[in-house]
Write an enzyme that holds these catalytic residues in place. Structure first.
Site, PDB file in Angstrom:
ATOM      1  N   GLU A 144      74.723 -56.497  43.646  1.00 57.39           N
ATOM      2  CA  GLU A 144      73.976 -56.070  44.707  1.00 57.39           C
ATOM      3  C   GLU A 144      74.613 -55.081  45.688  1.00 57.39           C
ATOM      4  OE1 GLU A 144      71.124 -57.475  45.233  1.00 57.39           O
ATOM      5  OE2 GLU A 144      71.365 -58.723  43.571  1.00 57.39           O
ATOM      6  N   HIS A 203      73.082 -51.746  44.329  1.00 61.03           N
ATOM      7  CA  HIS A 203      71.885 -51.505  45.002  1.00 61.03           C
ATOM      8  C   HIS A 203      71.785 -50.905  46.263  1.00 61.03           C
ATOM      9  CE1 HIS A 203      69.281 -53.203  41.804  1.00 61.03           C
ATOM     10  NE2 HIS A 203      69.604 -54.345  41.963  1.00 61.03           N
TER      11      HIS A 203
END
Length: 226
Positions: free
Chosen positions: A34, A37
């Site tokens: 994450e 991203h």
């Protein structure tokens, strides 16, 4: 406000999986995924700002990164070639972060939805939006199907085998370029990637203000323009 935010998250991604206990190894991997991203998105020129990053499992996702779409883009429904190239790089950011930190052998299946999104965007850029330099401003494939019956639009092939091969090559080129941009920006900002992942492991959720403070207090290298 926390309750409002939780309600939004439940609608968008599903309820928290409170009974799902993550091992430290899995938690670390999801945190880096994450963080990849989010960091690629935050450092791309002209991309949607990061709203929140979470490694709390929701629905079928082990973690999620939310972006706030631009109102102008939402209203117009128009997306530039550079925006779509950024979108592909951001989608690949999680997979690339896993590779950088854990090595090719430890890459997981968690990026499968990301890879599908990237392939879909790249193919649309080539066949629907005329954004391929080699093929030019043409739409390839007749669109048909009854949307009112909930069927996906099917595309009838109206081009030669040679053109089909060129389409595949152009899709691969777009994907490779996005992958390289994501890798370059994460390698250049690996220290920040480590810090963001550590914040997620400790807090499980990082909001926009905390991310901006992290970027403001470190030597940040922005991504190259596509």
């Amino acid at each position: 406000m926390d309750e409002v935010n939780d309600a939004i998250d439940r609608v968008l991604a599903g309820p928290e999986k409170k009974d799902r206990v993550m091992s430290e190894k899995r938690k670390t991997l999801v945190a880096y995924h994450e963080a990849g991203h989010a960091l690629v998105g935050a450092l791309m020129p002209d991309y949607d700002p990061v709203q929140k990053i979470s490694i709390i499992p929701r629905g079928r996702a082990g973690g999620l990164t939310w972006f706030t779409p631009s109102e102008d883009r939402m209203d117009s429904g128009l997306y530039s070639r550079s925006y779509l190239q950024n979108q592909m790089a951001v989608a690949l950011g999680g997979r690339v972060a896993e590779e950088i930190i854990f090595g090719d052998e430890e890459v997981t299946t968690g990026a499968s939805n990301d890879l599908q999104q990237v392939a879909r965007v790249a193919r649309q850029m080539v066949t629907r939006y005329g954004m391929s330099d080699r093929l030019g401003p043409v739409a390839l494939g007749r669109q048909n199907g009854n949307m009112f019956l909930g069927r996906e639009i099917a595309s009838d092939r109206d081009f030669s085998d040679t053109t089909a091969a060129t389409i595949d090559e152009e899709v691969r080129t777009f994907v490779d370029q996005a992958y390289q941009r994501a890798k370059e920006v994460l390698m250049a900002n690996k220290l920040i990637l480590d810090k963001l992942a550590a914040m997620l492991i400790e807090k499980e959720t990082v909001d926009a203000e905390e991310l901006q403070e992290l970027l403001a207090t470190n030597d940040v290298k922005m991504a190259a323009i596509a």
